[in-house]
Design an enzyme around this catalytic site. Structure first.
Site, PDB file in Angstrom:
ATOM      1  CE1 TYR A   1      -3.620  -2.172  -0.408  1.00 45.47           C
ATOM      2  CE2 TYR A   1      -4.460  -1.379   1.684  1.00 45.47           C
ATOM      3  CZ  TYR A   1      -4.627  -2.120   0.536  1.00 45.47           C
ATOM      4  OH  TYR A   1      -5.798  -2.790   0.330  1.00 45.47           O
TER       5      TYR A   1
ATOM      6  CE  LYS B   1       8.111 -17.437   0.646  1.00 44.96           C
ATOM      7  NZ  LYS B   1       7.771 -18.853   0.695  1.00 44.96           N
TER       8      LYS B   1
ATOM      9  CG  ASP C   1       5.193 -20.776   1.621  1.00 50.53           C
ATOM     10  OD1 ASP C   1       5.415 -20.417   2.784  1.00 50.53           O
ATOM     11  OD2 ASP C   1       6.082 -21.189   0.857  1.00 50.53           O
TER      12      ASP C   1
ATOM     13  CG  ASP D   1      -5.381  -8.079  -0.750  1.00 49.30           C
ATOM     14  OD1 ASP D   1      -6.595  -8.272  -0.566  1.00 49.30           O
ATOM     15  OD2 ASP D   1      -4.937  -7.484  -1.754  1.00 49.30           O
TER      16      ASP D   1
HETATM   17  O1  LIG Z   1      -8.636  -1.203  -3.387  1.00 50.90           O
HETATM   18  C1  LIG Z   1      -8.833  -2.144  -4.126  1.00 50.90           C
HETATM   19  O2  LIG Z   1      -9.316  -2.028  -5.254  1.00 50.90           O
HETATM   20  C2  LIG Z   1      -8.533  -3.540  -3.650  1.00 50.90           C
HETATM   21  C3  LIG Z   1      -8.505  -3.645  -2.159  1.00 50.90           C
HETATM   22  C4  LIG Z   1      -8.480  -5.043  -1.704  1.00 50.90           C
HETATM   23  O3  LIG Z   1      -8.289  -5.996  -2.416  1.00 50.90           O
HETATM   24  C5  LIG Z   1      -8.727  -5.301  -0.288  1.00 50.90           C
HETATM   25  O4  LIG Z   1      -8.856  -4.384   0.517  1.00 50.90           O
HETATM   26  O5  LIG Z   1      -8.791  -6.481   0.072  1.00 50.90           O
HETATM   27 MG   LIG Z   2      -8.466  -7.914  -1.388  1.00 49.24          MG
END
Ligand SMILES: O=C(O)CCC(=O)C(=O)O
Ligand SMILES: [Mg+2]
Ligand SMILES: NC(=O)C1=CN([C@@H]2O[C@H](COP(=O)(O)OP(=O)(O)OC[C@H]3O[C@@H](n4cnc5c(N)ncnc54)[C@H](OP(=O)(O)O)[C@@H]3O)[C@@H](O)[C@H]2O)C=CC1
Length: 473
Positions: free
Chosen positions: A160, A237, A338, A362
């Site tokens: 991010y 990881k 993993d 994510d």
């Molecule tokens: O901001 C996005 O388009 C994706 C965000 C995302 O995948 C999430 O927050 O899990």
């Molecule tokens: Mg996501």
């Protein structure tokens, strides 16, 4: 103060003290409908939330909703490229707690993610995504009920904060050249590595402060869970990326064993203590050999380091944690990323809070949601010290938009998380009961209906909301 929106005339502001919300009986809560299926999901969600609050508190409590704009809707109202208007940012800052539908992010080029922007603007550093099973939900797994985890995902750095340069970009090429010609050769451990000249290049920063504030929140959450769920697993990881992913793990352990020393035990410490509990006369070296199966193959220096580790643990926490006392503490362990993906499938009941960096979390939150019924059942919250925005794990699912078809469960459950955050547990419990009973009666949307055996006729998105409300009582 606002350009194109007007706050409700009734209601009061939520304020914050020491990171906790102070909630009036009629809070004003801004909401963003969202792009794509937001048009289906949001009306269903607000209906369920309002009905639960009314049923639970009989008019004594009520949310005053404040419509604010982001994404496509914002451009319609504010003009081209006005995806995240100042009005929206001002409203969230002023009212502190908001809820949103999903917002589109183009792949490759185009605008940067609005979802990410909101998390960064308001420093919502913890993305909290619980994955628990509701009886009757179809799942590809035999025992989905065994999974009951909360993904605690760092929400502001890692990818991010990823800074990238496109392949061929002049500055990116300069960076590659400096790395290849100066910085990599100056770092002997990088050996002969060279970055191919036709690379796109990106940097993912992981900070100590960012990692530790996330782990701090995860441990505080674990303290509130039932004893058998008081575990925090640091996911990383670190075997490959030692100074970013590996550092996340090390900083996590450092925080756990300093700020929360009385409340925590690490997995490795638990082995050392239990070796001594089983054999009071065990030598430091024998203990070290038992906690590290590859001990014999290590250099003498490394072996001495592990013996020292054993000695330090016994000297520092035997009194407070030994003789089985560690079994009442929060277990902090770590798993390589993993491996955790297979662990949540093969040994789901051994995990509780999964503290992750941004990208790992994510992936992991979508995967964990799949086990308990899919993205239609994956709620979430973005939490900071003075603001919180609730939203589902999933995106805009554009192919289903406007069909009154998609599962609103994940945004409704995000609303449940919001009610719990406000301290309105009775209303939250009503929704959990209603949703659980609707699913148990096979009253479900297409995503779950198609997996049921035998398949059932799916409810529309709006009908599912109504079914939840009917099952309040
Ligand atoms: O901001 C996005 O388009 C994706 C965000 C995302 O995948 C999430 O927050 O899990
Ligand atoms: Mg996501
Ligand atoms: N926080 C946010 O606002 C997020 C935004 N996004 C953005 O959303 C856009 C679309 O992303 P995409 O990769 O298609 O991922 P999505 O999560 O939007 O959808 C992928 C698939 O998941 C299933 N799904 C998603 N939501 C639901 C639901 N509520 N009920 C049932 N099934 C659901 C559907 O599968 P099926 O068709 O098989 O039924 C859908 O086609 C992108 O622009 C992305 O950046 C993505 C994630 C988070």
């Amino acid at each position: 103060m606002y350009d194109k929106i007007t706050p409700p005339t009734t209601g009061a502001k939520i304020t914050f003290k020491n990171g906790e919300p102070i909630v009036p009986d009629n809070p004003i809560i801004p909401f963003i409908q969202g792009d794509g299926t937001g048009i289906d999901i949001w009306p269903a969600t607000v209906k369920v939330l309002d009905a639960a609050v009314e049923t639970a508190y009989k008019g004594k409590r009520k949310i005053s909703w404040f419509k604010i704009y982001a994404g496509d809707e914002a451009c319609d109202l504010y003009g081209t490229y006005q995806y995240l208007p100042q009005d929206t940012q001002t409203a969230i800052k002023e009212y502190g707690v908001a809820i949103k539908g999903p917002l589109t992010t183009p792949v490759g080029g185009g605008i940067r993610s609005l979802n990410v922007a909101l998390r960064q603007i308001f420093d919502l550093y913890a993305c909290v995504r619980p994955c628990r099973y509701y009886a009757g939900t179809p799942s590809p797994h035999k025992n989905p009920e065994k999974l009951d985890v909360i993904v605690y995902r760092e929400n502001t750095e890692d990818i991010y904060l990823g800074i990238e340069w496109r392949q061929g970009n002049e500055i990116g090429d300069r960076l590659i050249s400096i790395l290849n010609n100066e910085l990599i050769p100056a770092t002997p451990e990088h050996g002969n590595k060279r970055i191919p000249l036709d690379s796109g290049i990106g940097i993912k920063p992981i900070s100590k402060k960012g990692s530790q504030r996330l782990v701090r929140r995860a441990i505080k959450h674990a303290l509130q869970l039932p004893k058998n769920k008081q575990m925090v697993t640091l996911v990383h990881k670190g075997n490959i990326m030692k100074y970013t992913e590996g550092a996340f793990r090390d900083w996590g352990y450092e925080l756990a064993t300093t700020e929360f020393r009385h409340e925590t035990i690490t997995e490795r410490e638990s082995w050392i203590l239990s070796n001594k509990e089983k054999n009071a006369n065990i030598s430091l070296e024998e203990n070290a050999r038992m906690i590290d199966p590859g001990f014999n193959a290590l250099t003498t220096d490394k072996q001495a380091q592990i013996v020292k580790e054993v000695e330090t643990v016994l000297n520092s926490i035997w009194e407070t944690h030994g003789n089985g006392k560690w079994k009442d503490k929060i277990m902090v362990n770590d798993r390589i990323a993993d491996s955790i993906f297979q662990q949540i499938q093969t040994r789901p009941d051994e995990y509780s809070i999964l503290a992750t960096m941004n990208l790992n979390g994510d992936y992991l939150s979508d995967a964990a949601a799949a086990i308990v019924g899919g993205l239609g059942m994956g709620p979430g919250a973005n939490i900071g010290d003075e603001c919180a925005i609730f939203e589902a794990t999933h995106g805009t699912a554009p192919k289903h938009a406007g069909l009154d078809k998609i599962n609103p469960g994940s945004v409704i459950l995000s609303g449940v998380m919001m009610l719990e955050y406000l301290g309105w547990q009775e209303a939250a419990d009503l929704i959990k009961k209603g949703l659980g009973d609707a699913i148990a009666n096979s009253q479900v949307t297409y995503d779950l209906a198609r997996l049921l055996e035998p398949p059932v006729e799916p409810l529309k998105c709006s009908e599912f909301a109504e079914a939840i409300i009917k099952h309040f009582s």
